[in-house]
Design an enzyme around this catalytic site. Sequence first.
Site, PDB file in Angstrom:
ATOM      1  N   CYS A  86      -8.633 -35.941 -48.894  1.00  0.00           N
ATOM      2  CA  CYS A  86      -7.267 -35.828 -48.369  1.00  0.00           C
ATOM      3  C   CYS A  86      -6.745 -34.818 -47.591  1.00  0.00           C
ATOM      4  CB  CYS A  86      -6.220 -36.055 -49.753  1.00  0.00           C
ATOM      5  SG  CYS A  86      -6.900 -36.868 -51.125  1.00  0.00           S
TER       6      CYS A  86
ATOM      7  N   ARG B 225     -18.172 -33.473 -57.336  1.00  0.00           N
ATOM      8  CA  ARG B 225     -17.464 -33.164 -58.560  1.00  0.00           C
ATOM      9  C   ARG B 225     -18.083 -32.827 -59.874  1.00  0.00           C
ATOM     10  NH1 ARG B 225     -12.838 -38.146 -57.603  1.00  0.00           N
ATOM     11  NH2 ARG B 225     -12.392 -37.084 -55.506  1.00  0.00           N
TER      12      ARG B 225
ATOM     13  N   GLN C 188     -17.462 -41.449 -50.929  1.00  0.00           N
ATOM     14  CA  GLN C 188     -16.282 -42.266 -51.136  1.00  0.00           C
ATOM     15  C   GLN C 188     -16.213 -42.795 -50.001  1.00  0.00           C
ATOM     16  OE1 GLN C 188     -13.264 -39.295 -52.058  1.00  0.00           O
ATOM     17  NE2 GLN C 188     -12.776 -40.706 -53.917  1.00  0.00           N
TER      18      GLN C 188
ATOM     19  N   ASP D  83     -13.537 -43.671 -48.220  1.00  0.00           N
ATOM     20  CA  ASP D  83     -12.165 -43.048 -48.272  1.00  0.00           C
ATOM     21  C   ASP D  83     -11.346 -43.404 -47.189  1.00  0.00           C
ATOM     22  OD1 ASP D  83     -10.081 -42.038 -49.951  1.00  0.00           O
ATOM     23  OD2 ASP D  83     -10.793 -39.967 -49.823  1.00  0.00           O
TER      24      ASP D  83
ATOM     25  N   HIS E 284      -6.967 -42.573 -45.556  1.00  0.00           N
ATOM     26  CA  HIS E 284      -5.659 -42.408 -45.724  1.00  0.00           C
ATOM     27  C   HIS E 284      -4.837 -42.823 -44.726  1.00  0.00           C
ATOM     28  CE1 HIS E 284      -8.064 -39.132 -48.072  1.00  0.00           C
ATOM     29  NE2 HIS E 284      -6.907 -39.437 -48.731  1.00  0.00           N
TER      30      HIS E 284
ATOM     31  N   LYS F 226       0.387 -46.478 -58.574  1.00  0.00           N
ATOM     32  CA  LYS F 226      -0.992 -46.751 -57.911  1.00  0.00           C
ATOM     33  C   LYS F 226      -1.573 -48.086 -58.582  1.00  0.00           C
ATOM     34  CE  LYS F 226      -3.897 -44.493 -61.437  1.00  0.00           C
ATOM     35  NZ  LYS F 226      -5.034 -44.085 -62.070  1.00  0.00           N
TER      36      LYS F 226
ATOM     37  N   HIS G 175      -3.400 -43.101 -50.229  1.00  0.00           N
ATOM     38  CA  HIS G 175      -4.882 -43.029 -50.457  1.00  0.00           C
ATOM     39  C   HIS G 175      -5.297 -44.274 -50.874  1.00  0.00           C
ATOM     40  CE1 HIS G 175      -4.096 -38.675 -51.326  1.00  0.00           C
ATOM     41  NE2 HIS G 175      -2.813 -39.090 -51.836  1.00  0.00           N
TER      42      HIS G 175
HETATM   43 ZN   LIG Z   1      -6.635 -39.265 -50.913  1.00  0.00          ZN
END
Ligand SMILES: [Zn+2]
Length: 613
Positions: free
Chosen positions: A310, A339, A357, A359, A361, A445, A491
């Site tokens: 992010c 992680r 990920q 991912d 945004h 979410k 996200h």
């Molecule tokens: Zn994020």
Amino acid sequence: MQNKHSRSSAKKLSREKKPDIEMIRHSLAHLMAAAISKLYSGAKFGVGPAIDNGFYYDVELPDGAMPDLHRIEQEMRRLAKQNLSYVRKEMPIKEAVALFDKLDQPYKLDLLNDLAQLGTTDAQAIKELREVADGARGAKSVSVYETGEFVDLCRGPHVKTTAQLPLEGLKLTKIAGAYWRGNAQNTMLSRIYGVAFATKAELEDYIKLQEEIERRDHRTIAKRLKLFTFSEDVGPGLPIWLPNGARLLQLLENYVRDEEEKAGYQHVQMMHIARKRLYEISGHWEHYKEDMYAPIDVDGDQYVLKPMNCPHHIMVYKNDPHSYRDLPLRIAEMATVYRYEKSGELLGLSRVRGFTQNDAHIFCTLDQIDREFTQFFLLMKKIYKRAGIKDYWVRLSLHDSPDLAKYVHNEKMWKSAEAALEKALITAKVPYRKVKGEAAFYGPKADIMAKDVLGREYAISTIQIDFFLPERFDLEYVGKDGAKYRPVMIHRAILGSVERFIAFLLEHTGCDLPLWLAPRQIALITVADKHTAYAKTASAELRKNGFRVWELFDNESVGKKTREAQLQKLPYIAVIGDQEKKSKTITVRKSTAKKLTTFKLSALVEKMQKETR
Ligand SMILES: [Zn+2]
Ligand SMILES: [Zn+2]
């Protein structure tokens, strides 16, 4: 265990007539310890509770001997035939200390010591103490149970005699290492597991289910298909993708990347470390530190391994000034993050320390979130369908108004975001369930939940709105009226962790992957050496058309090569012999079907192309 305290005495009475399964399992743990102390004189005992489906006991055998499960189980059955009683005795704690001292049971003394002295705040220790005494801390007296010659420190309750134990439902299953009290500084004990059920039929069902789970386990599949491996030298939780697996990973990533680009996402790429400062601004360092690795010193400055994308994508946003005309801005990445997971919790590709990920945004205005949510769910549906994932639902986590203090921003914003999420789910026709009070503090979410073949449920992807980070990083855009506004941030990850998604996909489909995603799509099997030249031509033709071919041109029998290709889950298996060579054809079958079909090579290429489209 704790529930037992609250059960009424009436219930206790009825249980005494017919022992419940938990009492049976706990009593079997004692019987197993009794058997072990018969077979291995000098064995020392830790704790032995009932657990789901059975029980275990932690033991230390003399001279580091390995427990022999078969012998122990036989001895249990022999002892049970003697109809031994479970005799309870209450005694002052001092007396119990003297008793276990005489029996030379240091772990029991350790427990007694904690019992007498209160002091312990360790959750695991308290749990163990509850196993052995009601008082848990500061106890004055304790109870012990005798089973034949074996004496155990125990709170009970137990069956009256071994005659009440359904031994036809018992099986000792495995041995694992377990540090005393879960602490790596302490001695490693052998944890011996047994499963126990009321009937033989239940035991057999359980064993069958375990075999199915094992067969379906993505780690079993991955090993057979050579998808990925781990190395102690590289480190636990850091998968090594082998050629077949890397291909699968890349096929999936490329497909999703293409779909995202079509849907208006722009892909970016970041490095794997960044200044700690970045995560201090984002608040991750404060809230998320425990999941991150310790900082790395670079020229006296602290850097960390990237746990989240992010703040990086926010830097992309901040690189340019924005007006309302630029929004929504959709920034995406196939991003590696790291992680911390405890080593005991690592599991194949499902729980790893570094992963990719899928991912993105989305930076947009509050009015645009409706459309963005809907687009996301439609894209997700399309990708799931193509990957062969069925039966999923969405868990919609909402805020709880009485508890508003723990959330950021105003209630109006929350309400409109939640309504938008729900509306999008209805528009995209995705089944969902609402859960109040489960939202993160920074926004509502939606988690996409799916079941594997055995009915176990996973959250495989997520979409989440964030009112917090745009504030932290002071993001803005210029509105129609020329004034400055704060964008909202969404996200979202369709595949979540690509690694975990693959684990899920392998288990969900039993590794019958759709043709486009199979690392190897067709096996070419020759009958004899004289067919190899033609087989090579066929192989080259297939490759030229973009298909992934596995050549099995060695001297093994056709039967053996076919079985191997089936085991390796190749979607198409083709045999090339005299007939095929002569007529320039190829005889194939789908791995799942028995039917053989002979094609001209060009016809087969066309058929396979149609299937992958
Ligand atoms: Zn994020
Ligand atoms: Zn007990």
